[in-house]
Write a protein that holds these residues in place. Structure first.
Motif, PDB file in Angstrom:
ATOM      1  N   VAL A  94       0.850  -1.192   0.000  1.00 40.21           N
ATOM      2  CA  VAL A  94       0.000   0.000   0.000  1.00 40.21           C
ATOM      3  C   VAL A  94       0.886   1.242   0.000  1.00 40.21           C
ATOM      4  CG1 VAL A  94      -1.952  -1.103   1.163  1.00 40.21           C
ATOM      5  CG2 VAL A  94      -0.168  -0.029   2.533  1.00 40.21           C
ATOM      6  N   LEU A  98      -0.852   4.315  -5.132  1.00 41.44           N
ATOM      7  CA  LEU A  98      -2.117   3.676  -5.520  1.00 41.44           C
ATOM      8  C   LEU A  98      -3.143   4.684  -6.028  1.00 41.44           C
ATOM      9  CD1 LEU A  98      -2.611   1.129  -2.595  1.00 41.44           C
ATOM     10  CD2 LEU A  98      -2.421   0.534  -5.007  1.00 41.44           C
ATOM     11  N   MET A 107      -3.106  -5.813  -5.326  1.00 44.66           N
ATOM     12  CA  MET A 107      -2.557  -4.499  -5.680  1.00 44.66           C
ATOM     13  C   MET A 107      -1.705  -4.555  -6.947  1.00 44.66           C
ATOM     14  SD  MET A 107      -3.960  -2.598  -3.411  1.00 44.66           S
ATOM     15  CE  MET A 107      -5.320  -3.749  -3.100  1.00 44.66           C
ATOM     16  N   SER A 119       5.754   1.750  -1.840  1.00 43.09           N
ATOM     17  CA  SER A 119       4.741   1.020  -1.097  1.00 43.09           C
ATOM     18  C   SER A 119       5.349   0.232   0.054  1.00 43.09           C
ATOM     19  CB  SER A 119       3.972   0.072  -2.023  1.00 43.09           C
ATOM     20  OG  SER A 119       4.857  -0.829  -2.649  1.00 43.09           O
ATOM     21  N   VAL A 187     -11.760   5.401  -1.891  1.00 40.46           N
ATOM     22  CA  VAL A 187     -11.429   4.007  -2.192  1.00 40.46           C
ATOM     23  C   VAL A 187     -12.699   3.298  -2.643  1.00 40.46           C
ATOM     24  CG1 VAL A 187     -10.531   1.824  -1.282  1.00 40.46           C
ATOM     25  CG2 VAL A 187      -9.549   4.001  -0.499  1.00 40.46           C
ATOM     26  N   VAL A 214      -8.737   5.309  -5.567  1.00 40.80           N
ATOM     27  CA  VAL A 214      -8.181   3.973  -5.822  1.00 40.80           C
ATOM     28  C   VAL A 214      -9.357   3.048  -6.100  1.00 40.80           C
ATOM     29  CG1 VAL A 214      -6.699   2.117  -4.955  1.00 40.80           C
ATOM     30  CG2 VAL A 214      -6.414   4.449  -4.077  1.00 40.80           C
ATOM     31  N   ILE A 216     -10.318  -0.943  -6.538  1.00 39.87           N
ATOM     32  CA  ILE A 216      -9.888  -2.337  -6.364  1.00 39.87           C
ATOM     33  C   ILE A 216     -10.959  -3.218  -7.003  1.00 39.87           C
ATOM     34  CG2 ILE A 216      -9.413  -4.186  -4.710  1.00 39.87           C
ATOM     35  CD1 ILE A 216      -8.927  -0.619  -3.608  1.00 39.87           C
ATOM     36  N   ALA A 234      -9.320  -3.939  -0.035  1.00 39.93           N
ATOM     37  CA  ALA A 234      -9.744  -2.549  -0.241  1.00 39.93           C
ATOM     38  C   ALA A 234      -9.861  -1.809   1.087  1.00 39.93           C
ATOM     39  CB  ALA A 234     -11.088  -2.531  -0.987  1.00 39.93           C
ATOM     40  N   SER A 236      -8.123  -2.463   3.743  1.00 39.81           N
ATOM     41  CA  SER A 236      -6.744  -2.225   4.212  1.00 39.81           C
ATOM     42  C   SER A 236      -6.150  -0.975   3.569  1.00 39.81           C
ATOM     43  CB  SER A 236      -5.859  -3.439   3.898  1.00 39.81           C
ATOM     44  OG  SER A 236      -6.231  -4.540   4.681  1.00 39.81           O
ATOM     45  N   VAL A 237      -6.463  -0.748   2.295  1.00 40.65           N
ATOM     46  CA  VAL A 237      -5.997   0.465   1.603  1.00 40.65           C
ATOM     47  C   VAL A 237      -6.609   1.698   2.270  1.00 40.65           C
ATOM     48  CG1 VAL A 237      -6.037   1.750  -0.570  1.00 40.65           C
ATOM     49  CG2 VAL A 237      -5.625  -0.720  -0.595  1.00 40.65           C
ATOM     50  N   TYR A 240      -4.907   2.411   5.550  1.00 40.73           N
ATOM     51  CA  TYR A 240      -3.565   3.008   5.401  1.00 40.73           C
ATOM     52  C   TYR A 240      -3.675   4.534   5.385  1.00 40.73           C
ATOM     53  CZ  TYR A 240       0.597   4.743   3.011  1.00 40.73           C
ATOM     54  OH  TYR A 240       1.706   5.471   2.654  1.00 40.73           O
TER      55      TYR A 240
END
Length: 435
Positions: A94, A98, A107, A119, A187, A214, A216, A234, A236-237, A240
């Motif tokens: 991540v 992204l 990813m 990343s 996201v 982003v 996913i 997604a 987790s992104v 972050y």
């Protein structure tokens, strides 16, 4: 150290790479032996006869045997193929690179814009925010859609569901929210949908603009495990960026396809089916994903919208029912309103925001309550009004509702390409109700 002693010491240790062996394969599960593994370990299966390989997850252990659910399909593999532990585990890269990209759950870019950089690894599976570390939802989160901002106001860190049947307009509403949301990071997780919808969503609903966004993607032709962990990846992104103090908009389409992926995995492993064939794990998985959204003290927030596909417009569907109990509000889209040409077709009376009363002004709340009351009166007396059985002057409040019917319908109708600022929406609603 004498050479003979060194040889003896080396002889007592096994320095070869540990691997297991495939003993059985069916359409969805690979059975293997020969490795000491734990549940959720990641493994790599390598074909002995070709250069083909796949990554999978250990989902069941039985004595010396362990069962692998692959992230891709099993065609081309056979008994005797080698199985290795994957040292990276269930982690994904991540980073800020992204932003503006379209990627798969691992990813890996699928937009032909080159590889990612800058990343770091982050776990896909992570515990939700601890209850006592959650911040109070006390700020308005504007999405630029009048019917939501005005009558179902969202807060930063709120989790909402968009409940709709097929073809009612949830993708269009998602695009309006992504374009109009007051969030620096967006996201979008497209889970289990048709591959055709991905470029269509980007070009038609987002206008091709992926600034600070982003996407996913795990389409319907991907394996159940890819669809399941695409949603977690997604999230987790989003986490972050939340950990960096940013306010993140998270949109997932759809929870139903995510639950269906777990249904395939669970039934293949022998779980008992319950309502509509969903095993218990499908229902327990929903809070594990949804509770990761929210506002965390000292960090940023994740404001989440989860779409839920209602088969046959049935709100008692087990996934819809479970989702409603977890989320902080629900936006129901009405097929009837679509037929009347009202877009977005948000059914105000069947929808609710559980934090709205705490974040809007008393004047705004008073206007919302009056709007809902007048709209309810119109719906209850619609037949009488249409056949001319109601006489003007019989009920002052119903008379007001009839006089404002056109203005109220105009308020909740909005072109998909238009975003309206929150203050403008609020002022228009208050003026309409006090006129």
């Amino acid at each position: 150290m004498p050479l003979s002693s060194l040889k003896e010491k080396l002889a007592n240790n096994n320095y070869s790479v540990a691997f297991g062996e495939v003993v059985k394969i069916n359409a969805t599960i690979i059975t293997a032996k020969g490795l000491h593994v734990s549940i959720s370990d990641m493994v790599k299966v390598v074909s002995q006869t070709s250069e083909q390989e796949t990554v999978g997850m250990v989902t069941e252990i039985d004595a010396d045997l362990f069962f692998i659910t692959p992230f891709s399909f099993v065609e081309g593999f056979r008994s005797g193929d080698k199985v290795f532990l994957d040292s990276t585990g269930l982690n994904i890269p991540v980073g800020v690179s992204l932003l503006g990209r379209v990627v798969d759950p691992f990813m890996r870019p699928i937009d032909e814009k080159g590889s990612l950089r800058d990343s770091k690894l982050a776990p896909i599976i992570k515990a939700p925010i601890a209850a006592m570390k959650r911040g109070m939802i006390d700020e308005i989160f504007s999405v630029g859609v009048k019917s939501i901002d005005g009558l179902l106001t969202c807060g930063k860190g709120q989790k909402l569901g968009i409940f709709a049947g097929s073809g009612v307009g949830k993708s269009t509403l998602m695009g309006m929210i992504v374009r109009g949301a007051d969030a620096p990071i967006k996201v979008v997780a497209l889970i289990g949908e048709r591959g055709r919808e991905v470029p269509e969503f980007i070009e038609k609903n987002l206008g091709g603009d992926l600034t600070n966004t982003v996407i996913i993607v795990a389409t319907s032709d991907d394996s159940p495990l890819m669809r399941k962990y695409g949603a977690f990846a997604a999230m987790s992104v989003a986490e972050y960026f939340k950990d960096q103090g940013k306010d993140v908009l998270f949109i997932m389409d759809s929870v139903t396809r995510f639950a269906m992926a777990q249904r395939e995995i669970g039934l293949a492993l022998g779980e008992p089916p319950t309502s509509k064939g969903y095993p218990p794990s499908s229902l327990t998985l929903l809070p594990q994903l949804m509770e990761r959204a929210g506002k965390e003290e000292g960090k940023g927030s994740i404001t989440a919208f989860f779409t839920v596909l209602i088969e046959g417009d049935d709100m008692s569907d087990p996934i819809a029912d479970q989702s409603r109990s977890i989320l902080d509000g629900h936006i129901v889209l009405s097929r009837e309103m679509t037929d009347f040409g009202i877009y977005p077709p948000v059914h105000i009376l069947n929808s609710a925001s559980r934090v709205m009363n705490d974040i809007i002004s008393s004047e705004h709340l008073s206007a919302v309550m009056k709007f809902r009351r007048l709209y309810t009166l119109l719906k209850e007396n619609e037949t009488l009004i249409r056949i001319g059985a109601y006489t003007q002057g019989s009920d002052a409040e119903l008379d007001e509702a009839i006089n404002k019917k056109e203005a109220m319908e105009h308020f909740i109708t909005q072109d998909a390409t238009v975003q309206v600022p929150f203050e403008e929406t609020k002022d228009e609603l208050i003026a309409l109700m006090h006129s």
